[in-house]
Design an enzyme around this catalytic site. Structure first.
Site, PDB file in Angstrom:
ATOM      1  N   ILE A 140       6.472 -15.615 -28.954  1.00  0.00           N
ATOM      2  CA  ILE A 140       6.254 -15.750 -30.391  1.00  0.00           C
ATOM      3  C   ILE A 140       5.924 -17.217 -30.653  1.00  0.00           C
ATOM      4  O   ILE A 140       6.679 -18.113 -30.294  1.00  0.00           O
ATOM      5  CB  ILE A 140       7.491 -15.333 -31.201  1.00  0.00           C
ATOM      6  CG1 ILE A 140       7.892 -13.894 -30.867  1.00  0.00           C
ATOM      7  CG2 ILE A 140       7.215 -15.492 -32.691  1.00  0.00           C
ATOM      8  CD1 ILE A 140       6.835 -12.851 -31.197  1.00  0.00           C
ATOM      9  N   LYS A 141       4.800 -17.438 -31.292  1.00  0.00           N
ATOM     10  CA  LYS A 141       4.300 -18.798 -31.509  1.00  0.00           C
ATOM     11  C   LYS A 141       4.756 -19.298 -32.879  1.00  0.00           C
ATOM     12  O   LYS A 141       4.449 -18.690 -33.905  1.00  0.00           O
ATOM     13  CB  LYS A 141       2.772 -18.784 -31.426  1.00  0.00           C
ATOM     14  CG  LYS A 141       2.130 -20.043 -30.925  1.00  0.00           C
ATOM     15  CD  LYS A 141       0.651 -19.783 -30.676  1.00  0.00           C
ATOM     16  CE  LYS A 141      -0.039 -21.029 -30.168  1.00  0.00           C
ATOM     17  NZ  LYS A 141      -1.498 -20.788 -30.023  1.00  0.00           N
ATOM     18  N   ILE A 142       5.486 -20.414 -32.873  1.00  0.00           N
ATOM     19  CA  ILE A 142       6.050 -20.976 -34.102  1.00  0.00           C
ATOM     20  C   ILE A 142       5.602 -22.426 -34.238  1.00  0.00           C
ATOM     21  O   ILE A 142       5.812 -23.227 -33.325  1.00  0.00           O
ATOM     22  CB  ILE A 142       7.587 -20.912 -34.069  1.00  0.00           C
ATOM     23  CG1 ILE A 142       8.064 -19.454 -33.986  1.00  0.00           C
ATOM     24  CG2 ILE A 142       8.184 -21.597 -35.299  1.00  0.00           C
ATOM     25  CD1 ILE A 142       9.577 -19.313 -33.875  1.00  0.00           C
TER      26      ILE A 142
END
Length: 405
Positions: A139-141
């Site tokens: 998951i890219k944050i």
């Protein structure tokens, strides 16, 4: 052709592709890159998806099914992108199994428009993790100051994270702290660190683009030293980030986590496509080769490295003092690096938010063409178990089949 990529792998560099599309998956091209091209990971962002889905190629059947179901446009965007990422995860699964989950990862980004809201970001991270439902997902944050707690919360929940849009060593240090805190919180709650991975996406070429622009202006004004500093800032910045990485590896805080099963967050060099034709088109790959790093490349850069890249082992070793001199020189002639990275973060977020809006507009148009009465982006129908775009429930009708490898 693959010799340079093999040399990178032998140095400890994981070669990832910064691109994904339905056509790349269904044509078998992605599988070929994984099986024969040395690619062991995929990164995506809203701009990549806006381009891929905006073309419409390969998405028609799923869009038609979503339209028949009366799917809200916001949910449709997520189902379309989640299908691509899930399919890519399946293609990369052998690489994940071979490396114990270290590689074989595919990233999907949270909505960049909520990057300043940690609670919403963490909630979306949990939703995307559930929706894609693959162990080799990232998951890219975005690494905004306001969003750092979301990184900790997401990791503490056992969700692997790609922290993106890092432009400075100082922010990278804050990201490392958020990463370590996430692992500590997970252990404190009785959780396991098994399978939990993270990368810190440190942006490279955009630094040179902005610094060089300022240096060129100074050179035109007669500043003698400005021209000689062109093209040095981005590599020096990344080198100093790697120094922090090495220092953290030896820290008591990390060694305690490592003893309990933790795996260190790797530096991922992002934005590695060369923007200035005066520079070698492989420089941000070759000059940043170092053990236990990731380099995610646009397709053109990957092809250039495979064709004529000349890696020479660990290129970062022994560079730290020279890198500090570069920044001392930039400061001395009047370059305000702190302002540069602040502007780059703001610009990057704005660019991804714009791409997200373009993606929504494109999907809205495609749904309307398919005969749907489109619900607004904010009116999202609750997602049930049958809405994962794989499986046997009603949503499986909206999920195209992956091309056989």
């Amino acid at each position: 052709m693959a010799n340079a990529l093999q040399q990178l792998a032998e140095t400890g560099v994981a070669v990832w592709l910064d691109d994904l599309s339905r056509s790349r998956i269904q044509s078998g091209e992605l599988a070929r890159l994984v099986e024969h091209g040395g690619v062991v990971g995929i990164t995506t962002n809203p701009t990549i998806f806006a381009k891929a889905i905006g073309s419409g190629t390969g998405y028609e059947k799923q869009v038609h099914d979503l339209a028949l179901r009366g799917t809200a446009v916001g949910e449709a965007v997520r189902l379309l992108t989640a299908w691509d990422v899930r399919a890519a995860c399946d293609v990369l699964r052998p690489a994940a199994d071979r490396t114990g989950g270290r590689d074989g990862r595919v990233s999907i980004e949270v909505d960049p428009r909520i990057a300043q809201d940690a609670a919403r970001t963490a909630a979306e991270a949990r939703g995307l993790w559930w929706l894609v439902d693959r162990p080799n997902l990232f998951i890219k944050i975005p690494a905004t100051l306001a969003g750092l707690p979301a990184i900790t919360e997401t990791l503490a929940a056992g969700i692997s994270v790609n922290v993106t849009l890092i432009f400075s060593v100082e922010r990278y240090q804050a990201v490392l702290d958020a990463f370590l805190a996430g692992l500590e919180q997970r252990l404190a709650a009785g959780g396991s660190l098994e399978g939990l991975e993270s990368v810190a996406s440190f942006f490279v070429s955009r630094i040179d683009v902005e610094i060089d622009r300022q240096l060129d202006a100074m050179a035109k004004d007669g500043h003698a030293e400005a021209k000689g500093l062109r093209g040095k800032a981005a590599t020096a910045n990344a080198q100093l980030a790697y120094e922090v990485y090495e220092e953290t590896l030896a820290s008591p805080r990390w060694l305690t986590l490592q003893a309990k099963g933790g795996r260190m967050q790797r530096l991922l060099w992002a934005s590695t496509g060369v923007k200035d034709k005066a520079y070698d088109d492989t420089r941000y790959v070759v000059e940043l080769a170092a053990p236990d790093t990731v380099n995610t490349m646009p397709a053109a850069t990957l092809e250039a490295v495979a064709d004529h890249g000349q890696p020479h082992g660990n290129a970062i070793a022994g560079t730290y003092e020279a890198a500090r001199v570069v920044f001392a020189d930039l400061q001395r002639i009047g370059i305000d690096f702190a302002s540069v990275v602040t502007e780059l973060e703001e610009t990057g977020l704005a660019s991804f938010a714009k791409s997200w809006d373009e993606l929504i507009a494109s999907v809205t148009s495609q749904l309307e063409k398919a005969g749907a009465e489109v619900m607004p982006a904010g009116a999202v129908r609750p997602i049930g178990d049958d809405d994962k775009t794989s499986g046997t429930g009603p949503a499986s009708a909206a999920a195209p089949q992956t091309a056989a490898k």
